[in-house]
Design a protein around this motif. Structure first.
Motif, PDB file in Angstrom:
ATOM      1  N   ARG A   1       0.843  -1.210   0.000  1.00  0.00           N
ATOM      2  CA  ARG A   1       0.000   0.000   0.000  1.00  0.00           C
ATOM      3  C   ARG A   1       0.874   1.255   0.000  1.00  0.00           C
TER       4      ARG A   1
ATOM      5  N   ALA B   1       2.309   1.642  -3.489  1.00  0.00           N
ATOM      6  CA  ALA B   1       1.306   2.116  -4.445  1.00  0.00           C
ATOM      7  C   ALA B   1       1.062   3.610  -4.274  1.00  0.00           C
ATOM      8  N   ALA B   2       1.032   4.073  -3.027  1.00  0.00           N
ATOM      9  CA  ALA B   2       0.853   5.508  -2.772  1.00  0.00           C
ATOM     10  C   ALA B   2       2.017   6.305  -3.350  1.00  0.00           C
TER      11      ALA B   2
ATOM     12  N   GLN C   1       3.970   5.411  -5.884  1.00  0.00           N
ATOM     13  CA  GLN C   1       3.904   5.379  -7.345  1.00  0.00           C
ATOM     14  C   GLN C   1       2.905   6.399  -7.877  1.00  0.00           C
ATOM     15  N   ARG C   2       1.793   6.570  -7.174  1.00  0.00           N
ATOM     16  CA  ARG C   2       0.751   7.498  -7.627  1.00  0.00           C
ATOM     17  C   ARG C   2       0.975   8.915  -7.101  1.00  0.00           C
ATOM     18  N   ARG C   3       1.969   9.072  -6.212  1.00  0.00           N
ATOM     19  CA  ARG C   3       2.308  10.377  -5.629  1.00  0.00           C
ATOM     20  C   ARG C   3       1.098  11.046  -4.989  1.00  0.00           C
ATOM     21  N   VAL C   4       0.389  10.273  -4.179  1.00  0.00           N
ATOM     22  CA  VAL C   4      -0.829  10.792  -3.554  1.00  0.00           C
ATOM     23  C   VAL C   4      -0.485  11.522  -2.257  1.00  0.00           C
TER      24      VAL C   4
ATOM     25  N   CYS D   1       5.242  12.422  -2.909  1.00  0.00           N
ATOM     26  CA  CYS D   1       3.975  12.537  -2.188  1.00  0.00           C
ATOM     27  C   CYS D   1       3.989  13.802  -1.326  1.00  0.00           C
TER      28      CYS D   1
ATOM     29  N   GLU E   1      -5.041  10.657   0.578  1.00  0.00           N
ATOM     30  CA  GLU E   1      -5.548   9.447  -0.069  1.00  0.00           C
ATOM     31  C   GLU E   1      -5.055   8.203   0.659  1.00  0.00           C
TER      32      GLU E   1
END
Length: 271
Positions: free
Chosen positions: A94, A97-98, A100-103, A131, A202
């Motif tokens: 998790r 994934a955060a 990678q998406r730069r949330v 992030c 997020e």
């Protein structure tokens, strides 16, 4: 990279898993209070299902590896290191994934004396990956009911990790804070972010009320929990919390460093 076998050995040697310091008596008391919906143990979770004490023992046996026998009422609780390792893998996935998406992410702890370093390393790595590490409501007062009565704390951030502190105890920004289970700090932080029209997280990473309070409000939340904190595991079972890692959350702070390295390596965030 730290191997799974080496981490398993460390979990047992440091008593993060295996026989842990948390007593069976403490855990059973928490299960009784949770079944009675005591807010001190719900810590922000509003259970959809009915959870009796036997149900909670069964859940905690499944999630943590504690004894499933309700007649077992004394001694140390036991956490299965295989369950800890599997949950750490899911936790790291998790986090990865955060990244990678730069949330935007929010991190907070009710165990600053023990776990601040673990979360701060994650905050540093996520920030380096692009992030935004959020710090809403910095300095805001939070009124929390404790066993000593109503206490007012300040919401502070140290290395990107939220915590609460007694305003008279120490200066802002130092690496000490109060032990807290309350979901109120995360509610205050999230409300402030929403009111200001700023970014909302997020992903919320933490423990105690930080995870339960955020998850109950619909935010993705992951964290760490001991065997006497059934709320997080109930949240996971009901789909309110995404991942909970079972471990002793009150050992020496340096004992969590191998877990930090393992999570960052698996999340491809090692620096």
């Amino acid at each position: 990279m730290l191997s799974t076998g080496a981490l398993r050995a460390h979990l047992l040697a440091a008593r993060l898993a295996g026989p842990v310091a948390t007593s069976r008596e403490e855990s059973l008391r928490s299960y009784r209070l949770f079944a009675a919906r005591d807010p001190r143990v719900l810590i922000g979770i509003d259970p959809e299902w009915t959870w009796g004490q036997r149900d909670l023992i069964g859940l905690m046996a499944d999630k943590c590896g504690v004894s499933s026998d309700p007649r077992h009422t004394q001694g140390h609780d036991v956490i299965d290191p295989e369950r800890t390792l599997a949950a750490l893998d899911a936790f790291a996935d998790r986090v990865g994934a955060a990244a990678q998406r730069r949330v935007p992410v929010l991190l907070g702890t009710g165990h600053p004396h023990r776990l601040l370093g673990f979360y701060a390393a994650l905050a540093d790595a996520l920030s380096a990956a692009g992030c935004t590490v959020l710090t809403p409501a910095h300095g805001r007062c939070v009124d929390i009911t404790t066993r000593f009565g109503l206490r007012t704390y300040n919401l502070d951030y140290v290395r990107g990790v939220a915590l609460v502190r007694d305003p008279a105890a120490s200066s802002p920004g130092c690496a000490t804070g109060a032990h807290s289970h309350s979901p109120l700090p995360v509610r205050v932080a999230l409300a402030a972010a929403a009111e200001q029209g700023g970014l909302l997280p997020e992903l919320v990473i933490g423990d105690h009320g930080w995870v339960c309070g955020a998850g109950q409000l619909g935010f993705e939340a992951i964290g760490l929990a001991d065997t006497d904190d059934p709320a997080l595991f109930v949240g996971e079972a009901e789909g309110v919390v995404s991942v909970v890692v079972p471990l002793d959350d009150a050992v020496r702070s340096d004992y969590y460093r191998p877990l930090t390295r393992y999570v960052l390596n698996r999340a491809c965030l090692s620096q």
